[in-house]
Design a protein around this motif. Structure first.
Motif, PDB file in Angstrom:
ATOM      1  N   PHE A  47      46.659   7.287  43.922  1.00  0.00           N
ATOM      2  CA  PHE A  47      45.680   6.712  44.650  1.00  0.00           C
ATOM      3  C   PHE A  47      45.937   5.061  44.947  1.00  0.00           C
ATOM      4  N   GLY A  48      44.910   4.642  45.899  1.00  0.00           N
ATOM      5  CA  GLY A  48      45.519   3.325  46.781  1.00  0.00           C
ATOM      6  C   GLY A  48      45.541   2.255  45.381  1.00  0.00           C
ATOM      7  N   THR A  49      44.972   2.413  44.260  1.00  0.00           N
ATOM      8  CA  THR A  49      45.244   1.344  43.324  1.00  0.00           C
ATOM      9  C   THR A  49      46.753   1.134  42.821  1.00  0.00           C
ATOM     10  N   LEU A  50      47.532   2.408  42.884  1.00  0.00           N
ATOM     11  CA  LEU A  50      48.787   2.496  42.756  1.00  0.00           C
ATOM     12  C   LEU A  50      49.785   1.784  43.748  1.00  0.00           C
ATOM     13  N   ALA A  51      49.215   1.736  45.078  1.00  0.00           N
ATOM     14  CA  ALA A  51      49.816   1.319  45.994  1.00  0.00           C
ATOM     15  C   ALA A  51      49.533  -0.284  46.052  1.00  0.00           C
ATOM     16  N   GLU A  52      48.360  -0.528  45.630  1.00  0.00           N
ATOM     17  CA  GLU A  52      47.985  -2.020  45.508  1.00  0.00           C
ATOM     18  C   GLU A  52      48.757  -2.562  44.481  1.00  0.00           C
ATOM     19  N   ALA A  53      49.176  -1.888  43.473  1.00  0.00           N
ATOM     20  CA  ALA A  53      49.886  -2.467  42.403  1.00  0.00           C
ATOM     21  C   ALA A  53      51.456  -2.692  42.760  1.00  0.00           C
ATOM     22  N   MET A  54      52.061  -1.704  43.340  1.00  0.00           N
ATOM     23  CA  MET A  54      53.425  -1.384  43.531  1.00  0.00           C
ATOM     24  C   MET A  54      53.804  -2.503  44.604  1.00  0.00           C
ATOM     25  N   SER A  55      52.658  -2.387  45.760  1.00  0.00           N
ATOM     26  CA  SER A  55      53.301  -3.101  46.865  1.00  0.00           C
ATOM     27  C   SER A  55      53.663  -4.600  46.729  1.00  0.00           C
ATOM     28  N   GLY A  56      53.132  -5.367  45.634  1.00  0.00           N
ATOM     29  CA  GLY A  56      53.167  -6.658  45.437  1.00  0.00           C
ATOM     30  C   GLY A  56      51.785  -7.586  45.627  1.00  0.00           C
ATOM     31  N   PHE A  57      50.562  -6.762  46.128  1.00  0.00           N
ATOM     32  CA  PHE A  57      49.393  -7.248  46.313  1.00  0.00           C
ATOM     33  C   PHE A  57      48.769  -7.698  45.303  1.00  0.00           C
ATOM     34  N   ALA A  58      48.769  -6.889  44.137  1.00  0.00           N
ATOM     35  CA  ALA A  58      48.070  -7.390  43.000  1.00  0.00           C
ATOM     36  C   ALA A  58      48.904  -8.573  42.136  1.00  0.00           C
ATOM     37  N   TYR A  59      49.906  -8.530  42.441  1.00  0.00           N
ATOM     38  CA  TYR A  59      50.867  -9.522  41.765  1.00  0.00           C
ATOM     39  C   TYR A  59      50.603 -10.990  42.134  1.00  0.00           C
ATOM     40  N   GLN A  60      50.370 -10.891  43.687  1.00  0.00           N
ATOM     41  CA  GLN A  60      50.121 -12.083  44.345  1.00  0.00           C
ATOM     42  C   GLN A  60      48.507 -12.815  44.525  1.00  0.00           C
ATOM     43  N   THR A  61      47.905 -11.885  43.761  1.00  0.00           N
ATOM     44  CA  THR A  61      46.239 -12.281  43.827  1.00  0.00           C
ATOM     45  C   THR A  61      45.924 -12.387  42.539  1.00  0.00           C
ATOM     46  N   GLY A  62      44.876 -13.527  42.510  1.00  0.00           N
ATOM     47  CA  GLY A  62      44.493 -13.940  41.203  1.00  0.00           C
ATOM     48  C   GLY A  62      44.792 -15.349  41.272  1.00  0.00           C
ATOM     49  N   LEU A  78      51.612   3.189  50.331  1.00  0.00           N
ATOM     50  CA  LEU A  78      52.439   2.054  50.004  1.00  0.00           C
ATOM     51  C   LEU A  78      52.777   1.314  51.214  1.00  0.00           C
ATOM     52  N   GLU A  79      53.493   1.979  52.287  1.00  0.00           N
ATOM     53  CA  GLU A  79      54.245   1.242  53.071  1.00  0.00           C
ATOM     54  C   GLU A  79      53.318   0.616  54.007  1.00  0.00           C
ATOM     55  N   PRO A  80      52.101   0.906  54.515  1.00  0.00           N
ATOM     56  CA  PRO A  80      51.272   0.061  55.692  1.00  0.00           C
ATOM     57  C   PRO A  80      50.760  -1.318  54.916  1.00  0.00           C
ATOM     58  N   LEU A  81      50.299  -1.259  53.548  1.00  0.00           N
ATOM     59  CA  LEU A  81      50.065  -2.311  52.840  1.00  0.00           C
ATOM     60  C   LEU A  81      51.154  -3.200  52.507  1.00  0.00           C
ATOM     61  N   LEU A  82      52.340  -2.793  52.082  1.00  0.00           N
ATOM     62  CA  LEU A  82      53.461  -3.542  51.866  1.00  0.00           C
ATOM     63  C   LEU A  82      53.681  -4.030  53.402  1.00  0.00           C
ATOM     64  N   GLY A  83      53.537  -3.606  54.321  1.00  0.00           N
ATOM     65  CA  GLY A  83      53.729  -4.088  55.751  1.00  0.00           C
ATOM     66  C   GLY A  83      53.168  -5.379  56.197  1.00  0.00           C
ATOM     67  N   ILE A  84      51.683  -5.503  55.551  1.00  0.00           N
ATOM     68  CA  ILE A  84      50.883  -6.540  56.184  1.00  0.00           C
ATOM     69  C   ILE A  84      50.722  -7.819  55.023  1.00  0.00           C
ATOM     70  N   LEU A  85      51.518  -7.567  53.917  1.00  0.00           N
ATOM     71  CA  LEU A  85      51.648  -8.320  52.801  1.00  0.00           C
ATOM     72  C   LEU A  85      52.371 -10.028  53.124  1.00  0.00           C
ATOM     73  N   GLY A  86      53.031 -10.139  54.442  1.00  0.00           N
ATOM     74  CA  GLY A  86      53.823 -11.037  54.625  1.00  0.00           C
ATOM     75  C   GLY A  86      55.256 -10.959  54.401  1.00  0.00           C
ATOM     76  N   PRO A  87      56.023 -12.205  54.480  1.00  0.00           N
ATOM     77  CA  PRO A  87      57.495 -11.759  54.057  1.00  0.00           C
ATOM     78  C   PRO A  87      58.106 -11.908  52.957  1.00  0.00           C
ATOM     79  N   ALA A  88      57.514 -11.395  51.798  1.00  0.00           N
ATOM     80  CA  ALA A  88      57.971 -11.573  50.583  1.00  0.00           C
ATOM     81  C   ALA A  88      59.413 -10.959  50.533  1.00  0.00           C
ATOM     82  N   PRO A  89      59.520  -9.673  50.970  1.00  0.00           N
ATOM     83  CA  PRO A  89      60.928  -9.066  50.811  1.00  0.00           C
ATOM     84  C   PRO A  89      62.161 -10.075  51.462  1.00  0.00           C
TER      85      PRO A  89
END
Length: 415
Positions: free
Chosen positions: A156-171, A219-230
């Protein structure tokens, strides 16, 4: 000034002339997706004139019962299934398989989000669909894509939000990773899916190509908009972390509380805006420092800048803060709850929230179209419909099913 009192009366149905047919008029879309990402992609196509047929298992899409309900009707369902006709079909059954194939013959787009391999097991893989209709665009939405070691995992989307790095950078800095309280990954994938469908249709119709398959993961569209972290990690070995409401790239940028317990957000990505903010809060001297023109240097001194800005805002009421920042040309916006959003003069004038006809609940307010086209505007004709409401019309039109056969199919669990 954004109003702070009760929302104005919503616009009434019929106040404005009906828009012309949308640019996708004549396009037929079969939406066999469920829950959010795939149905959002189909919703966007329907908003701009596509004839969308929602194909559900007779048990119904789980999205019908997700979230808030009124009189037994899911309110999120009303939004994501707007403009869609609804049919029920168990296409794992032999007759259901035949009925779906009849629909596929006349379709332009088929949208689905089953786990990889499931449709193939039912004899409905892309190769079969393209034998039936070589010009069909097939949008396949999954958690992790059609290939790779995770491809068949439930997601589900929650797993993509976790794996993409979004959750790690949020908070908050030093606090736990934070997941969003809504379907962020699904929404991003839904918008991406509609874009991908339009690219495939352009290739088919303008460039002489045929049908094709779109492999879209959450996973990939969310990863794509999260900025240049990679890229940052690749080149500098830096792992971006959590910064609360601050930005590691510029300052002042934060949420600030006013004297009357309202909240505002400020961003000063441009140095010229940062200069105006510091002048407004009585510290123009800071803007003359040699480091000030550099956004990264300002971010490194966020404590200093937040102290100045936060103190000034904290001593003044919301209306005074908003007026002063607006007059100074310094970027500011209120942090709204949904009631305050609906009362905002700008949101009201642009009809960012619109009134939608609905046969179950009467006129209901919901988010309007995502964008405006000057010559071929879209339209929201109706909210999400009842389970199997259009079975008779659709199966009669495409498969010649009469009412007697429909009753038999219903009794057998096919529809």
């Amino acid at each position: 000034m954004p109003p702070t009192d009760a929302p104005p009366d919503p616009p009434q149905l019929g106040d404005a002339p009906k828009p012309a047919q949308g640019p996708l008029s004549g396009l037929r879309v079969l939406d066999a997706g469920f829950v959010y990402a795939a149905p959002i992609a189909a919703m966007l196509l329907g908003d701009f004139g596509a004839d969308v047929i929602k194909v559900e298992h007779p048990r119904g899409d789980p999205a019908r019962t997700h979230g808030w309900q009124k009189d037994g009707h899911g309110l999120w369902w009303k939004v994501i299934s707007r403009n869609k006709k609804t049919v029920t079909l168990n296409f794992r059954s032999p007759r259901g398989h035949e009925l779906l194939c009849d629909l596929l013959k006349e379709a332009d787009v088929f949208v689905e989000n089953f786990r990889p391999g499931v449709l193939e097991e039912w004899g409905l893989g892309p190769e079969v669909m393209h034998e039936i209709n070589p010009n069909l665009i097939i949008l396949r939405v999954t958690g992790f894509g059609q290939t790779g070691p995770y491809s068949k995992r439930r997601a589900f989307g929650t797993l993509a939000e976790a794996m993409s790095g979004f959750a790690y950078q949020t908070g908050e800095e030093g606090g736990p990773p934070t997941l969003p309280p809504f379907g962020l990954a699904d929404g991003v994938a839904g918008v991406t899916g509609a874009l991908a469908v339009m690219m495939a249709l352009y290739h088919r119709d303008a460039c002489g190509g045929g049908g094709q398959i779109i492999d879209l993961s959450l996973l990939e569209p969310l990863l794509g908009i999260l900025g240049p972290a990679p890229t940052v990690y690749d080149q500098l070995g830096v792992i971006p972390g959590r910064h609360g409401n601050r930005s590691p790239n510029n300052a002042p940028r934060n949420a600030y509380q006013t004297a009357d317990d309202r909240w505002v957000a400020i961003s000063a990505s441009a140095t010229s805006v940062a200069v105006r903010v510091l002048a407004l809060v009585g510290r123009p001297d800071i803007a003359t420092e040699p480091w000030f023109p550099f956004a990264g240097e300002r971010a490194a001194r966020a404590d200093l800048l937040d102290e100045c800005v936060g103190k000034w805002i904290g001593e003044r009421d919301f209306d005074q803060v908003m007026e002063a920042f607006t007059d100074a040309g310094a970027a500011i916006a209120p942090i709204y709850d949904v009631e305050q959003l609906l009362a905002d003069a700008h949101v009201t004038e642009r009809e960012s929230i619109t009134l939608c006809p609905d046969e179950d609940l009467g006129p209901i307010r919901m988010q309007n179209l995502f964008f405006r086209l000057s010559k071929t505007p879209g339209e929201i004709k109706f909210g999400g419909r009842r389970l199997g409401q259009d079975n008779s019309e659709i199966f009669g039109q495409f498969s010649g099913v009469d009412e007697d056969e429909l009753a038999s199919l219903r009794a057998d669990g096919v529809v």
